[in-house]
Structure formats: structure tokens, C-alpha cells
Enzyme design. Structure first.
Site, PDB file in Angstrom:
ATOM      1  N   TYR A 113       1.124  -0.730   0.245  1.00 32.44           N
ATOM      2  CA  TYR A 113      -0.190  -0.189  -0.551  1.00 32.44           C
ATOM      3  C   TYR A 113       1.084   1.186  -0.311  1.00 32.44           C
ATOM      4  CZ  TYR A 113      -4.889  -0.033   0.005  1.00 32.44           C
ATOM      5  OH  TYR A 113      -6.464  -0.482  -0.298  1.00 32.44           O
ATOM      6  N   GLU A 164      -0.541   4.718  -0.788  1.00 33.44           N
ATOM      7  CA  GLU A 164      -1.299   5.763  -0.277  1.00 33.44           C
ATOM      8  C   GLU A 164      -0.498   7.474  -0.669  1.00 33.44           C
ATOM      9  OE1 GLU A 164      -4.269   5.540   1.366  1.00 33.44           O
ATOM     10  OE2 GLU A 164      -5.420   4.376   0.637  1.00 33.44           O
ATOM     11  N   ASP A 202      -6.944  14.413 -24.508  1.00 34.62           N
ATOM     12  CA  ASP A 202      -6.929  12.784 -24.015  1.00 34.62           C
ATOM     13  C   ASP A 202      -6.561  12.339 -25.230  1.00 34.62           C
ATOM     14  OD1 ASP A 202      -7.418  10.378 -23.298  1.00 34.62           O
ATOM     15  OD2 ASP A 202      -9.921  10.219 -23.324  1.00 34.62           O
ATOM     16  N   THR A 219      -4.387   6.861 -21.991  1.00 38.74           N
ATOM     17  CA  THR A 219      -4.044   5.638 -21.222  1.00 38.74           C
ATOM     18  C   THR A 219      -2.789   5.229 -21.636  1.00 38.74           C
ATOM     19  OG1 THR A 219      -4.298   4.501 -23.811  1.00 38.74           O
ATOM     20  CG2 THR A 219      -6.620   4.677 -21.877  1.00 38.74           C
ATOM     21  N   LYS A 270      -2.305   1.729 -25.165  1.00 40.68           N
ATOM     22  CA  LYS A 270      -3.034   1.414 -26.586  1.00 40.68           C
ATOM     23  C   LYS A 270      -1.452   1.576 -27.389  1.00 40.68           C
ATOM     24  CE  LYS A 270      -7.382   3.100 -25.770  1.00 40.68           C
ATOM     25  NZ  LYS A 270      -7.920   3.930 -24.671  1.00 40.68           N
ATOM     26  N   ARG A 279      -1.354  -2.031 -19.075  1.00 41.41           N
ATOM     27  CA  ARG A 279      -3.758  -1.593 -18.601  1.00 41.41           C
ATOM     28  C   ARG A 279      -3.074  -0.320 -17.340  1.00 41.41           C
ATOM     29  NH1 ARG A 279      -6.048  -3.875 -21.482  1.00 41.41           N
ATOM     30  NH2 ARG A 279      -7.816  -2.527 -21.950  1.00 41.41           N
TER      31      ARG A 279
HETATM   32  C1  LIG Z   1     -10.262   8.461 -25.692  1.00 43.29           C
HETATM   33  C2  LIG Z   1      -9.708   7.938 -24.441  1.00 43.29           C
HETATM   34  N1  LIG Z   1     -10.149   8.134 -23.546  1.00 43.29           N
HETATM   35  C3  LIG Z   1     -10.715   7.073 -22.823  1.00 43.29           C
HETATM   36  C4  LIG Z   1     -10.634   5.846 -22.592  1.00 43.29           C
HETATM   37  C5  LIG Z   1     -10.612   4.931 -21.388  1.00 43.29           C
HETATM   38  O1  LIG Z   1      -9.786   4.268 -20.889  1.00 43.29           O
HETATM   39  P1  LIG Z   1      -9.895   3.072 -20.142  1.00 43.29           P
HETATM   40  O2  LIG Z   1     -10.738   1.878 -21.082  1.00 43.29           O
HETATM   41  O3  LIG Z   1      -8.481   2.743 -19.217  1.00 43.29           O
HETATM   42  O4  LIG Z   1     -10.832   3.378 -18.696  1.00 43.29           O
HETATM   43  C6  LIG Z   1     -10.808   5.116 -23.810  1.00 43.29           C
HETATM   44  C7  LIG Z   1     -10.523   3.962 -24.124  1.00 43.29           C
HETATM   45  O5  LIG Z   1     -11.109   3.583 -25.360  1.00 43.29           O
HETATM   46  C8  LIG Z   1     -10.551   6.592 -24.749  1.00 43.29           C
HETATM   47  O6  LIG Z   1     -10.536   5.927 -26.541  1.00 43.29           O
END
Ligand SMILES: Cc1ncc(COP(=O)(O)O)c(C=O)c1O
Length: 437
Positions: free
Chosen positions: A62, A64, A218, A244, A247, A253
């Protein structure tokens, strides 16, 4: 059925679980991944190093809090690994550590986005983000996601004539609705993004109302392409960037959040205690390893190949009569309209097309298209991606064959003999590119 421990026996790296029931399920998944092509745009194959790094003793711990400020003792090694992951994360995007902070604790992309909203906004604040049907993501304001439940979401979209982002629409809405945050981020948008245009729009809001909306990107899908230097980068213009790690970055993950130093406290608080308790330090180990691979391999070449494969794939499908949304791609995503071929109705929808391709060993996903009049569970589109098959080593020749196989499969949906033959062809391609574990 090939057992996972046999595949790894010689290398003596993979542990065979004593739990036969669980091991059997893992074995089946190994077989599925070996025998089929992964063309879901959000997926990839990690290296053996990253795979092994996910499994380590930090899972017992842990921790935190943050480096140097934890709520439990015994953190000297945790702090080292988290700091290393942070340093490498900044390095892969060439970020100045005096200007940028990075939080590597976010458990995944969706939680990373929620942590940002929680950290920098108040409930009810306005977010201007891309509509899901135009290529946005659930965590950008869907009514069933925390983003849509706790914040006032205004959506922008793409233009009807070319399906490209409608920057005029964004500007008009930004000036009309005065958003606290403008979000640029996409799950199914195959083209380059004009990041500076978002900045210009935010500046116009500032001129008119005396405040500048926070700019959040994002980059979950294209982070690896940006790190490889083959896609344009939002870092010169944006305040906060989420991604993420699993990908195109080809890591475990997980999630990650970059922010200008002025947002550090808010972002860190948004993650912990905002939405999370203890971070998964075992996965932060694997993030550090994945970032190390980006720094120490020819990652640029990989990302160039990803895009070249996607472009060829789109081109070949078009040659066969299929309608590719926006007429091609600039990244790893290819969006195809399944409902027409050579401008004639196919009678197909995304659901049956996804199932048909799955049955011959190609994983992809049904996808809503802009202005789609079909339902999300059976939309008009299919989304493909080339990041995973490029990691596996497939190149231009295989891409051309795959486009032809897909065309034949979709054209022979009621011909089981033909489909069995096509499945064999896919398996044959796969056998030439074994998973390297
Ligand atoms: C642009 C975008 N943001 C966020 C996410 C969410 O990611 P996670 O599935 O790891 O929560 C995705 C997932 O495909 C995504 O394409």
C-alpha cells in the site's frame, strides 16, 4: 490446446498456475490471441518485458500518497519506482520537468479523466467536449458516466460534408456557453487534430470574458504516435493531458496525467484521494518498463509503420468499394461504413459485421458513425486499428491480404464453407507472426 507453460517452458519465465481452472482459461486466451488478428484500435501487444513486469512484489504494497509523502511506512523502493516512471514519462514527450508534472497513479484512462474534472472543476461546471457519436469517449460527458452526471456537458461534432472536426462549431459554442474546460480527445477520429485551433478558441473566450478555459487533451489513442513524433502534439498548447498507457504507448493497462505545474496539486488531489486509494505500484513498475522501451528502441519506426499500415489498409478497402470515413486516415484508426459497398446497400450492420469478422479470427469493433441513424448496439460502422498487428510484425503485403479477406468475408456472410477457408487464411498469416512471449 497449447498450454501456456509449454510455450514458455524453454525460457522458464512464465509460471503455470496450480489453479487448473484459471490456467485453462488463460491457455484459451493465449490460443485465441495466437490464432487471430487483433485489429481493435484501442489494443496492442505488450513486449515480454512489460508482460513480466506487471507481475511483481509491489502488488503487496500500500502506498497511498505521493513520492516523499506517503501514509504508510516502507516506501523507499516504491518512491524510487514511481519517480523513475515519472521521469521517463516526461522524457518520452520531451517535457521540461520545471514546467510539467506527471501523475502515473491513475488506474486507467476513464478514471484519469474523472480525476481531472474532480481536481480542477466544481460540480455543475461546463465542459465543452466532442460528442460520442462524432468520435468522442464515454468519459467526456456521456449521461451515464460521472462526467455527464456531475458536469454540464456541451458537445461539439464534425462537419456533415467531410466528417472533419467542426472548429467553427467549437468556437461558437465556447463563446456562447463559456465552458470552464475545453476537451479535445477522441476514440474514433482518424485524422490529425489542429491543437493550436483549440488554443486560439480559448484565447477568444479570454478576450470576450476575461478568463481562459482550461485546455485538456485526452490522447489515449494517439499518445504513442505523438511520442514517436509522427502525430502532432498538444503539449505546446494544452494545460492538462490524459492518456491510457496500453494503446499505442504499448504499456500495461493504466492511465497517466500530465499537467502544467500550476495544476499539480489539483490533479494529484483529484487522483488521490479524489477517486482512488492506494496506487497499483506493480503496474507502475510495468509503466516504467514500457516508457524505457520507448526511449531505448526505434519507437519512431514502429509508429511510422503503424500509420503506413493504416493508410494502406484504408486505401485497399476503398479500392474494393468500401466507404472509408473521411476518405482515409492520418493515424492508426480506420473507420468503415458497413452499410454500403460501391454505393449500394449491403444489408449489413456493425453488429453482424463484427461477429462475422470475429468468426474468421479478426477482432474489431462495431462503431457509431457521425450522424448515424442506426442504434449504438448495431451501428453503421466498424472501427479497425493497426497498432497491434504492427507490433506483431505484419507489414504491407499482409495488410493487402487482410483487406481482401475482410472484403470476401463480409461479401460471403451466408457461405460457411467460404468463411472456414478465410479463417484458415487468417490463421496461416498469424502462424508466420507468432506472439513473442
Ligand atoms: C479517448 C479515450 N479516453 C479514455 C478511454 C478510457 O480508457 P480506459 O478504458 O482505460 O478507462 C478510452 C478508451 O478506449 C479512450 O479511447
Amino acid at each position: 490446446m497449447k498450454k501456456i507453460f509449454l510455450i514458455f517452458k524453454n525460457k522458464k519465465i512464465m509460471y503455470k498456475l496450480k489453479d487448473d481452472i484459471v490456467q485453462k482459461i488463460i491457455d484459451c486466451e493465449v490460443q485465441r490471441q495466437e490464432d487471430g488478428l487483433e485489429m481493435i484500435a484501442s489494443e496492442n501487444y505488450v513486449s515480454k518485458e512489460v508482460m513480466m513486469a506487471c507481475s511483481n512484489v509491489f502488488t503487496n504494497k500500500y502506498s497511498e500518497g505521493y513520492v516523499g509523502k506517503r501514509y504508510y511506512g516502507g516506501q523507499e523502493n516504491v518512491d524510487q519506482i514511481e519517480l523513475l516512471a515519472q521521469q521517463r514519462a516526461l522524457k518520452i514527450f520531451n517535457l521540461d520537468e520545471n514546467v510539467w508534472h506527471v501523475n502515473v497513479q491513475a488506474l486507467s484512462g476513464g478514471p484519469a479523466n474523472l480525476a481531472v474534472y474532480l481536481g480542477v472543476l466544481n460540480p455543475g461546471d461546463t465542459i465543452l467536449s466532442m460528442d460520442l457519436s462524432a468520435g468522442g469517449h464515454l468519459s467526456h460527458g456521456h449521461k451515464l458516466n460521472g462526467s455527464g452526471i456531475y458536469y454540464n456537458i456541451i458537445s461539439y461534432g464534425v462537419k456533415k460534408d467531410d466528417y472533419l472536426i467542426d472548429y467553427d462549431d467549437i468556437e461558437q459554442k465556447a463563446l456562447k456557453y463559456k465552458p470552464s474546460l475545453i476537451l479535445a480527445g477522441f476514440s474514433a477520429y482518424p485524422r490529425e487534430i489542429d491543437w493550436n485551433m483549440f488554443n486560439k478558441i480559448a484565447n477568444k473566450v479570454q478576450e470576450k470574458y476575461g478568463y481562459k478555459p482550461i485546455l485538456m487533451a485526452d490522447i489515449a489513442h494517439i499518445a504513442g504516435l505523438i511520442a514517436g513524433g509522427v502525430s502532432s502534439s498538444p503539449f505546446p498548447y494544452f494545460d492538462i493531458i490524459t492518456s491510457t498507457t496500453h494503446k499505442t504507448l504499448r504499456g500495461p493497462r493504466g492511465g497517466i496525467i500530465f499537467c502544467k505545474k500550476e495544476f499539480q496539486k489539483n490533479i494529484d488531489r483529484g487522483v488521490f484521494p479524489g477517486i482512488q486509494g492506494g496506487p497499483h505500484e506493480n503496474i507502475i513498475v510495468a509503466k516504467a518498463v514500457a516508457f524505457g522501451e520507448i526511449l531505448n528502441s526505434d519507437f519512431k519506426k514502429y509508429t511510422e509503420n503503424v500509420i503506413q499500415n493504416a493508410k494502406t489498409f484504408a486505401y485497399e478497402l476503398q479500392k474494393l468499394g468500401w466507404n472509408i470515413i473521411t476518405g482515409g486516415t492520418d493515424n492508426h484508426i480506420v473507420l468503415m461504413d458497413i452499410t454500403t459497398k460501391n454505393n449500394k446497400e449491403t444489408g449489413l450492420g456493425g453488429k453482424i459485421a463484427e461477429e462475422n469478422l470475429d468468426n474468421i479470427g479478426i477482432s474489431c469493433n462495431k462503431n457509431v458513425l457521425p450522424f448515424d441513424n442506426r442504434k449504438p448496439m448495431d451501428p453503421s460502422g466498424i472501427r479497425f486499428g493497426t497498432s497491434a498487428i504492427t507490433s506483431r510484425g505484419l507489414g504491407q503485403n499482409e495488410i493487402i491480404s487482410i483487406a481482401q479477406i475482410i472484403d470476401q468475408s463480409l461479401s460471403n456472410i451466408n457461405n460457411p464453407d467460404k468463411l472456414i477457408k478465410l479463417k484458415r487464411e487468417i490463421k496461416n498469416i498469424c502462424s508466420k507472426f507468432p506472439l513473442n512471449y
